[in-house]
Scaffold this active site. Sequence first.
Site, PDB file in Angstrom:
ATOM      1  N   CYS A  11     -48.714  -8.970  -8.683  1.00 20.70           N
ATOM      2  CA  CYS A  11     -48.416  -7.569  -9.112  1.00 20.70           C
ATOM      3  C   CYS A  11     -49.332  -7.824 -10.018  1.00 20.70           C
ATOM      4  CB  CYS A  11     -47.027  -7.129  -9.180  1.00 20.70           C
ATOM      5  SG  CYS A  11     -46.165  -7.641 -10.289  1.00 20.70           S
ATOM      6  N   ASN A  14     -46.986  -9.186 -13.067  1.00 14.72           N
ATOM      7  CA  ASN A  14     -45.678 -10.159 -12.936  1.00 14.72           C
ATOM      8  C   ASN A  14     -44.519 -10.591 -13.458  1.00 14.72           C
ATOM      9  OD1 ASN A  14     -46.409 -14.470 -13.211  1.00 14.72           O
ATOM     10  ND2 ASN A  14     -45.193 -12.734 -11.263  1.00 14.72           N
ATOM     11  N   CYS A  16     -41.938  -7.568 -12.981  1.00 15.01           N
ATOM     12  CA  CYS A  16     -41.018  -6.766 -12.454  1.00 15.01           C
ATOM     13  C   CYS A  16     -41.505  -7.138 -10.747  1.00 15.01           C
ATOM     14  CB  CYS A  16     -41.489  -5.506 -12.540  1.00 15.01           C
ATOM     15  SG  CYS A  16     -41.168  -4.834 -14.534  1.00 15.01           S
ATOM     16  N   ARG A  17     -42.432  -6.723  -9.585  1.00  9.83           N
ATOM     17  CA  ARG A  17     -42.204  -6.511  -8.384  1.00  9.83           C
ATOM     18  C   ARG A  17     -42.603  -8.343  -7.606  1.00  9.83           C
ATOM     19  NH1 ARG A  17     -46.640  -2.044  -7.884  1.00  9.83           N
ATOM     20  NH2 ARG A  17     -46.503  -3.336 -10.111  1.00  9.83           N
ATOM     21  N   SER A  18     -43.848  -9.121  -8.504  1.00  8.53           N
ATOM     22  CA  SER A  18     -43.928 -10.047  -7.630  1.00  8.53           C
ATOM     23  C   SER A  18     -42.750 -11.667  -8.524  1.00  8.53           C
ATOM     24  CB  SER A  18     -45.583 -10.610  -8.316  1.00  8.53           C
ATOM     25  OG  SER A  18     -45.760 -10.791  -9.368  1.00  8.53           O
ATOM     26  N   ASP A 126     -44.271   0.550  -8.864  1.00  8.30           N
ATOM     27  CA  ASP A 126     -44.081  -0.175 -10.146  1.00  8.30           C
ATOM     28  C   ASP A 126     -42.962   0.866 -10.664  1.00  8.30           C
ATOM     29  OD1 ASP A 126     -44.818  -0.847 -12.402  1.00  8.30           O
ATOM     30  OD2 ASP A 126     -46.433  -0.813 -12.670  1.00  8.30           O
TER      31      ASP A 126
END
Length: 153
Positions: A11, A14, A16-18, A126
Site C-alpha cells: 500500500c 505500510n 494501515c492496509r498492507s 485508504d
Amino acid sequence: MSEHPSILLVCLGNICRSPLAEAAFRDAFDNAGRSAHIESAGTAGYHIGRPPDPRAIRVAAAHGIDISTYRARRVNTNDFSAFDYIIALDSSNFDDLLMLAPESASARIVLLLDALPGQEGQSVADPYYGDYRGFQEAWAIIRNAAQAWLTKI
Ligand code: 4NP
C-alpha cells in the site's frame, strides 16, 4: 497452486492496509495448511520502522491476530525478483509499482481486488484519514480478497 509461494502486499504507508493484508494472507494460508512467505511494504517512506497504525492493530486483534510487531518498510528493487507475487492494495500503488519495476522484474504485479469477481480494477480505500469503521471495512474486504487469492496462487 504453487508450493511455498512468496507474496508481498503493498500500500502507500505500510501502516494501515498492507499490514492487514499481510495478516489476512498469513491467516488464510495457515488455515488452509499451506506454507507461504508473506511480507508487506509501502511505496512511500513516511513511516519506515514504525508499527502499524493503532486502529489497524486493534482491528486485527479483534480477529485474533497480533500485528503489533510488524514494522513498516519501503518497496525496494530487489522485491521485484524476490517475490512471486506483488499485490497492490489500490490502483495508485499498482501504477507506482509498474513504474518502480526494473527490467529484470520477475514478480507478477497484480491488484488485490482483481481476485474478487465484479471488483476487478477496484481499490481498497485508504482508511488513514477516517475513523475506526474504515479499518473494519478495509479488514472485511481484504480478508475476502485473501481467501480468493488462495485458490489462484
Ligand atoms: P496505508 O495508509 O497506505 O494503508 O498504510 C496510509 C498511511 C499513511 C499515510 C497515507 C496512507 N500518510 O499519508 O502518512
